[in-house]
Design a protein around this motif. Structure first.
Motif, PDB file in Angstrom:
ATOM      1  N   MET A 140       0.812  -1.192   0.000  1.00 12.80           N
ATOM      2  CA  MET A 140       0.000   0.000   0.000  1.00 12.80           C
ATOM      3  C   MET A 140       0.862   1.265   0.000  1.00 12.80           C
ATOM      4  O   MET A 140       0.517   2.232  -0.639  1.00 12.80           O
ATOM      5  CB  MET A 140      -0.905  -0.042   1.235  1.00 12.80           C
ATOM      6  CG  MET A 140      -2.058   0.873   1.160  1.00 12.80           C
ATOM      7  SD  MET A 140      -3.234   0.316  -0.051  1.00 12.80           S
ATOM      8  CE  MET A 140      -4.702   0.889   0.648  1.00 12.80           C
ATOM      9  N   GLY A 141       2.012   1.225   0.679  1.00 11.82           N
ATOM     10  CA  GLY A 141       2.882   2.377   0.764  1.00 11.82           C
ATOM     11  C   GLY A 141       3.549   2.722  -0.564  1.00 11.82           C
ATOM     12  O   GLY A 141       3.792   3.880  -0.857  1.00 11.82           O
ATOM     13  N   GLU A 142       3.853   1.687  -1.372  1.00  9.31           N
ATOM     14  CA  GLU A 142       4.484   1.941  -2.661  1.00  9.31           C
ATOM     15  C   GLU A 142       3.535   2.643  -3.616  1.00  9.31           C
ATOM     16  O   GLU A 142       3.956   3.491  -4.405  1.00  9.31           O
ATOM     17  CB  GLU A 142       4.977   0.625  -3.268  1.00  9.31           C
ATOM     18  CG  GLU A 142       6.184   0.066  -2.556  1.00  9.31           C
ATOM     19  CD  GLU A 142       6.675  -1.214  -3.201  1.00  9.31           C
ATOM     20  OE1 GLU A 142       6.272  -1.502  -4.344  1.00  9.31           O
ATOM     21  OE2 GLU A 142       7.462  -1.913  -2.551  1.00  9.31           O
ATOM     22  N   ARG A 143       2.249   2.294  -3.588  1.00 10.78           N
ATOM     23  CA  ARG A 143       1.282   2.962  -4.471  1.00 10.78           C
ATOM     24  C   ARG A 143       1.124   4.422  -4.080  1.00 10.78           C
ATOM     25  O   ARG A 143       1.010   5.295  -4.931  1.00 10.78           O
ATOM     26  CB  ARG A 143      -0.057   2.250  -4.441  1.00 10.78           C
ATOM     27  CG  ARG A 143       0.000   0.925  -5.139  1.00 10.78           C
ATOM     28  CD  ARG A 143      -1.306   0.296  -5.381  1.00 10.78           C
ATOM     29  NE  ARG A 143      -2.416   0.791  -4.586  1.00 10.78           N
ATOM     30  CZ  ARG A 143      -3.596   0.206  -4.517  1.00 10.78           C
ATOM     31  NH1 ARG A 143      -3.802  -0.908  -5.174  1.00 10.78           N
ATOM     32  NH2 ARG A 143      -4.554   0.710  -3.782  1.00 10.78           N
ATOM     33  N   GLY A 144       1.141   4.681  -2.821  1.00 13.86           N
ATOM     34  CA  GLY A 144       1.058   6.064  -2.365  1.00 13.86           C
ATOM     35  C   GLY A 144       2.292   6.857  -2.750  1.00 13.86           C
ATOM     36  O   GLY A 144       2.211   8.027  -3.125  1.00 13.86           O
ATOM     37  N   GLN A 145       3.452   6.203  -2.686  1.00 15.71           N
ATOM     38  CA  GLN A 145       4.694   6.874  -3.075  1.00 15.71           C
ATOM     39  C   GLN A 145       4.680   7.202  -4.563  1.00 15.71           C
ATOM     40  O   GLN A 145       5.094   8.298  -4.962  1.00 15.71           O
ATOM     41  CB  GLN A 145       5.892   5.989  -2.746  1.00 15.71           C
ATOM     42  CG  GLN A 145       7.216   6.605  -3.138  1.00 15.71           C
ATOM     43  CD  GLN A 145       8.392   5.674  -2.860  1.00 15.71           C
ATOM     44  OE1 GLN A 145       8.230   4.594  -2.309  1.00 15.71           O
ATOM     45  NE2 GLN A 145       9.574   6.113  -3.247  1.00 15.71           N
ATOM     46  N   ALA A 169       2.072   7.754  -6.395  1.00 23.25           N
ATOM     47  CA  ALA A 169       1.122   8.845  -6.617  1.00 23.25           C
ATOM     48  C   ALA A 169       1.735  10.188  -6.246  1.00 23.25           C
ATOM     49  O   ALA A 169       1.551  11.193  -6.946  1.00 23.25           O
ATOM     50  CB  ALA A 169      -0.154   8.605  -5.818  1.00 23.25           C
ATOM     51  N   VAL A 170       2.500  10.232  -5.178  1.00 24.07           N
ATOM     52  CA  VAL A 170       3.154  11.474  -4.761  1.00 24.07           C
ATOM     53  C   VAL A 170       4.217  11.884  -5.773  1.00 24.07           C
ATOM     54  O   VAL A 170       4.331  13.050  -6.145  1.00 24.07           O
ATOM     55  CB  VAL A 170       3.756  11.316  -3.344  1.00 24.07           C
ATOM     56  CG1 VAL A 170       4.674  12.486  -3.012  1.00 24.07           C
ATOM     57  CG2 VAL A 170       2.662  11.187  -2.312  1.00 24.07           C
ATOM     58  N   GLU A 171       5.003  10.912  -6.260  1.00 22.67           N
ATOM     59  CA  GLU A 171       6.018  11.213  -7.264  1.00 22.67           C
ATOM     60  C   GLU A 171       5.383  11.741  -8.544  1.00 22.67           C
ATOM     61  O   GLU A 171       5.877  12.693  -9.156  1.00 22.67           O
ATOM     62  CB  GLU A 171       6.850   9.968  -7.560  1.00 22.67           C
ATOM     63  CG  GLU A 171       7.785   9.590  -6.437  1.00 22.67           C
ATOM     64  CD  GLU A 171       8.495   8.269  -6.689  1.00 22.67           C
ATOM     65  OE1 GLU A 171       8.245   7.640  -7.736  1.00 22.67           O
ATOM     66  OE2 GLU A 171       9.305   7.876  -5.837  1.00 22.67           O
ATOM     67  N   LEU A 172       4.284  11.117  -8.960  1.00 21.87           N
ATOM     68  CA  LEU A 172       3.570  11.586 -10.144  1.00 21.87           C
ATOM     69  C   LEU A 172       3.038  13.003  -9.942  1.00 21.87           C
ATOM     70  O   LEU A 172       3.156  13.849 -10.838  1.00 21.87           O
ATOM     71  CB  LEU A 172       2.420  10.638 -10.490  1.00 21.87           C
ATOM     72  CG  LEU A 172       1.583  11.025 -11.704  1.00 21.87           C
ATOM     73  CD1 LEU A 172       2.437  10.949 -12.970  1.00 21.87           C
ATOM     74  CD2 LEU A 172       0.370  10.133 -11.829  1.00 21.87           C
ATOM     75  N   ALA A 173       2.497  13.280  -8.790  1.00 20.79           N
ATOM     76  CA  ALA A 173       1.968  14.618  -8.498  1.00 20.79           C
ATOM     77  C   ALA A 173       3.081  15.660  -8.499  1.00 20.79           C
ATOM     78  O   ALA A 173       2.844  16.826  -8.826  1.00 20.79           O
ATOM     79  CB  ALA A 173       1.248  14.613  -7.160  1.00 20.79           C
ATOM     80  N   MET A 174       4.283  15.261  -8.141  1.00 22.25           N
ATOM     81  CA  MET A 174       5.390  16.213  -8.121  1.00 22.25           C
ATOM     82  C   MET A 174       5.977  16.440  -9.515  1.00 22.25           C
ATOM     83  O   MET A 174       6.392  17.542  -9.852  1.00 22.25           O
ATOM     84  CB  MET A 174       6.487  15.714  -7.176  1.00 22.25           C
ATOM     85  CG  MET A 174       6.102  15.776  -5.712  1.00 22.25           C
ATOM     86  SD  MET A 174       7.316  15.039  -4.595  1.00 22.25           S
ATOM     87  CE  MET A 174       8.789  15.911  -5.008  1.00 22.25           C
ATOM     88  N   VAL A 175       6.011  15.400 -10.339  1.00 18.58           N
ATOM     89  CA  VAL A 175       6.663  15.481 -11.636  1.00 18.58           C
ATOM     90  C   VAL A 175       5.731  15.954 -12.737  1.00 18.58           C
ATOM     91  O   VAL A 175       6.158  16.625 -13.678  1.00 18.58           O
ATOM     92  CB  VAL A 175       7.293  14.108 -11.987  1.00 18.58           C
ATOM     93  CG1 VAL A 175       7.824  14.083 -13.397  1.00 18.58           C
ATOM     94  CG2 VAL A 175       8.387  13.772 -10.992  1.00 18.58           C
ATOM     95  N   LEU A 176       4.452  15.641 -12.654  1.00 21.13           N
ATOM     96  CA  LEU A 176       3.505  15.938 -13.724  1.00 21.13           C
ATOM     97  C   LEU A 176       3.437  17.423 -14.088  1.00 21.13           C
ATOM     98  O   LEU A 176       3.444  17.756 -15.275  1.00 21.13           O
ATOM     99  CB  LEU A 176       2.116  15.396 -13.376  1.00 21.13           C
ATOM    100  CG  LEU A 176       1.106  15.386 -14.510  1.00 21.13           C
ATOM    101  CD1 LEU A 176       1.608  14.531 -15.657  1.00 21.13           C
ATOM    102  CD2 LEU A 176      -0.231  14.867 -14.024  1.00 21.13           C
ATOM    103  N   PRO A 177       3.393  18.366 -13.147  1.00 15.44           N
ATOM    104  CA  PRO A 177       3.377  19.786 -13.551  1.00 15.44           C
ATOM    105  C   PRO A 177       4.622  20.200 -14.329  1.00 15.44           C
ATOM    106  O   PRO A 177       4.533  20.948 -15.300  1.00 15.44           O
ATOM    107  CB  PRO A 177       3.289  20.539 -12.221  1.00 15.44           C
ATOM    108  CG  PRO A 177       2.699  19.569 -11.269  1.00 15.44           C
ATOM    109  CD  PRO A 177       3.198  18.223 -11.705  1.00 15.44           C
TER     110      PRO A 177
END
Length: 122
Positions: free
Chosen positions: A1-6, A8-16
């Protein structure tokens, strides 16, 4: 569960950042296309100015057609030098959708020279 959250956070940081880079590439490509188009317009304006006895109105009409449907502004200068006419065209581009629009409007300049043709008429 922690890897999926990680992830998602990485995607949220890189996508912009990726979105800004892609928009910048698109804007540079659009600017390049506008540059080539302006060079072609300057060439056509020089040919029109060289083949008419009223070059100012002919070039103004040509640039009006070239800029129809856009928010860009055009200005021009016609210089006659002996048997040559030079038309310098300036286009100010405003891009509202790009992150590069924060830098303000950009100006493109192109010029073309043509030999003045003898005008035959009645």
């Amino acid at each position: 569960m922690g890897e999926r959250g990680q992830a998602a956070v990485e995607l949220a940081m890189v996508l912009p950042l990726v979105a800004v880079v892609v928009a910048g590439i698109i804007d540079v490509a659009a600017f390049s296309i506008a540059r080539v188009s302006l060079e072609n317009t300057a060439g056509a304006a020089a040919r029109v100015a060289a083949s008419t006895d009223r070059p100012e109105s002919a070039v103004t009409e040509l640039l009006g057609r070239a800029g129809a449907g856009s928010s860009d502004t055009f200005s021009h200068e016609i210089t006659r030098d002996g048997l040559l006419v030079t038309v310098t065209v300036e286009r100010t581009r405003r891009s509202s959708w790009s992150p590069l629009a924060l830098l303000g409007p950009r100006t493109i300049t192109a010029d073309a020279t043509a030999a003045i043709e003898p005008i035959s008429g009645p």
